[in-house]
Design a protein around this motif. Structure first.
Motif, PDB file in Angstrom:
ATOM      1  N   PHE A   1       0.843  -1.194   0.000  1.00 32.26           N
ATOM      2  CA  PHE A   1       0.000   0.000   0.000  1.00 32.26           C
ATOM      3  C   PHE A   1       0.879   1.245   0.000  1.00 32.26           C
ATOM      4  N   ALA A   2       0.408   2.288  -0.660  1.00 32.11           N
ATOM      5  CA  ALA A   2       1.090   3.576  -0.602  1.00 32.11           C
ATOM      6  C   ALA A   2       0.748   4.228   0.733  1.00 32.11           C
ATOM      7  N   LYS A   3       1.681   5.008   1.257  1.00 31.45           N
ATOM      8  CA  LYS A   3       1.410   5.700   2.522  1.00 31.45           C
ATOM      9  C   LYS A   3       0.150   6.545   2.429  1.00 31.45           C
ATOM     10  N   ALA A   4      -0.071   7.158   1.279  1.00 26.57           N
ATOM     11  CA  ALA A   4      -1.236   8.025   1.088  1.00 26.57           C
ATOM     12  C   ALA A   4      -2.554   7.246   1.107  1.00 26.57           C
ATOM     13  N   GLU A   5      -2.509   5.925   0.945  1.00 31.52           N
ATOM     14  CA  GLU A   5      -3.718   5.103   0.965  1.00 31.52           C
ATOM     15  C   GLU A   5      -4.093   4.656   2.379  1.00 31.52           C
ATOM     16  N   ILE A   6      -3.271   5.017   3.349  1.00 29.75           N
ATOM     17  CA  ILE A   6      -3.494   4.601   4.737  1.00 29.75           C
ATOM     18  C   ILE A   6      -3.698   5.841   5.593  1.00 29.75           C
ATOM     19  N   LYS A   7      -4.851   5.931   6.230  1.00 27.72           N
ATOM     20  CA  LYS A   7      -5.153   7.063   7.115  1.00 27.72           C
ATOM     21  C   LYS A   7      -4.999   6.583   8.554  1.00 27.72           C
ATOM     22  N   PRO A   8      -4.031   7.157   9.296  1.00 24.55           N
ATOM     23  CA  PRO A   8      -3.836   6.732  10.688  1.00 24.55           C
ATOM     24  C   PRO A   8      -4.632   7.577  11.685  1.00 24.55           C
ATOM     25  N   ARG A   9      -4.828   7.002  12.853  1.00 22.60           N
ATOM     26  CA  ARG A   9      -5.327   7.716  14.023  1.00 22.60           C
ATOM     27  C   ARG A   9      -6.664   8.435  13.841  1.00 22.60           C
ATOM     28  N   LEU A  10      -7.620   7.759  13.227  1.00 19.79           N
ATOM     29  CA  LEU A  10      -8.968   8.326  13.180  1.00 19.79           C
ATOM     30  C   LEU A  10      -9.625   8.071  14.538  1.00 19.79           C
ATOM     31  N   LYS A  11     -10.658   8.842  14.833  1.00 22.61           N
ATOM     32  CA  LYS A  11     -11.297   8.719  16.144  1.00 22.61           C
ATOM     33  C   LYS A  11     -12.814   8.729  16.005  1.00 22.61           C
ATOM     34  N   ILE A  12     -13.459   8.046  16.929  1.00 25.34           N
ATOM     35  CA  ILE A  12     -14.910   8.072  17.056  1.00 25.34           C
ATOM     36  C   ILE A  12     -15.211   8.452  18.500  1.00 25.34           C
ATOM     37  N   GLU A  13     -16.027   9.474  18.685  1.00 26.44           N
ATOM     38  CA  GLU A  13     -16.396   9.932  20.027  1.00 26.44           C
ATOM     39  C   GLU A  13     -17.776   9.412  20.386  1.00 26.44           C
ATOM     40  N   THR A  14     -17.915   8.917  21.623  1.00 26.69           N
ATOM     41  CA  THR A  14     -19.212   8.456  22.108  1.00 26.69           C
ATOM     42  C   THR A  14     -19.447   8.995  23.513  1.00 26.69           C
ATOM     43  N   LEU A  15     -20.728   9.173  23.852  1.00 30.40           N
ATOM     44  CA  LEU A  15     -21.114   9.607  25.186  1.00 30.40           C
ATOM     45  C   LEU A  15     -22.399   8.876  25.550  1.00 30.40           C
ATOM     46  N   PHE A  16     -22.285   7.949  26.485  1.00 27.26           N
ATOM     47  CA  PHE A  16     -23.436   7.204  26.977  1.00 27.26           C
ATOM     48  C   PHE A  16     -23.311   7.072  28.487  1.00 27.26           C
ATOM     49  N   ALA A  17     -24.420   7.211  29.168  1.00 24.05           N
ATOM     50  CA  ALA A  17     -24.470   7.082  30.632  1.00 24.05           C
ATOM     51  C   ALA A  17     -23.430   7.973  31.300  1.00 24.05           C
ATOM     52  N   GLY A  18     -23.214   9.142  30.739  1.00 23.60           N
ATOM     53  CA  GLY A  18     -22.270  10.084  31.320  1.00 23.60           C
ATOM     54  C   GLY A  18     -20.810   9.742  31.100  1.00 23.60           C
ATOM     55  N   ARG A  19     -20.533   8.737  30.276  1.00 24.55           N
ATOM     56  CA  ARG A  19     -19.141   8.334  30.023  1.00 24.55           C
ATOM     57  C   ARG A  19     -18.740   8.723  28.608  1.00 24.55           C
ATOM     58  N   PHE A  20     -17.826   9.675  28.523  1.00 27.98           N
ATOM     59  CA  PHE A  20     -17.277  10.070  27.229  1.00 27.98           C
ATOM     60  C   PHE A  20     -16.103   9.152  26.908  1.00 27.98           C
TER      61      PHE A  20
END
Length: 191
Positions: A45-64
């Motif tokens: 794979f080319a470096k440009a084809e790999i996206k590092p360190r994506l994030k998903i944020e969630t908040l349920f029952a007061g826990r982020f």
């Protein structure tokens, strides 16, 4: 006395293989860097084809919770493979990785999910959760993924499934420092 602000052994800093950014040097980050090199140097794979360190944020029952997605591989603008690293048993990493592959893109589920502890890996079908192959060698090479791309659909997440998948991420990725007791490490960032 040295100030300790992490539950991880910190060796200093290192340069990210994919982006050149300076990152904190930990055992876990060293494994992530090895996986990035594997994707580029062995899987093609080319470096440009790999996206590092994506994030998903969630908040349920007061826990982020901030869930980390180590790598997403795209070909021709389509996200086809998500890879999450985690130490220890791979079976315990499957469910949150599948949840991430199912909710990261509004356009549809990322078809392949890879879980790895840096020494082993499992390739999963993101729709069914079925393990398709095992071992680092089983991670698809670029040419193989390119051949499979036409048959890999980014199907939409079924109605009513987004919130349950986000809840799964929130539950699995929540870090409880010291089992709810005060942390023995001063100013610890985790937990």
């Amino acid at each position: 006395m040295a100030k300790i602000d992490s539950h991880h052994m910190i060796y200093g800093h290192l340069q990210d293989f994919l982006t050149g950014e300076t990152l904190v040097d930990t055992d876990d980050e060293r494994y992530r860097q090895r996986l990035a090199r594997l994707l580029v140097e062995e899987k093609g794979f080319a470096k440009a084809e790999i996206k590092p360190r994506l994030k998903i944020e969630t908040l349920f029952a007061g826990r982020f919770v901030l869930s980390r997605i180590d790598f997403v591989v795209s070909l021709a603008g389509r996200r086809l493979m998500l890879l999450r690293y985690g130490p220890g048993s791979l079976v315990t990493r499957q469910r949150p990785a599948l949840a991430a592959a199912r909710v990261l893109d509004a356009e549809g589920i990322i078809p392949l999910t890879v879980v790895s502890n840096g020494q082993d890996a499992e390739v999963l079908d993101s729709y069914s959760g079925k393990v398709l192959a095992q071992g680092l060698a089983a991670i698809p090479e670029r040419r193989e993924l390119e051949r499979q791309a036409a048959s890999l659909e980014n199907r939409p997440l079924p109605a009513g499934r987004r919130e349950p998948e986000l809840r799964i991420l929130n539950a699995f990725d929540y870090e409880a420092c010291c089992a709810g007791d005060p942390c023995a490490l001063p100013n610890a960032r985790e937990g």
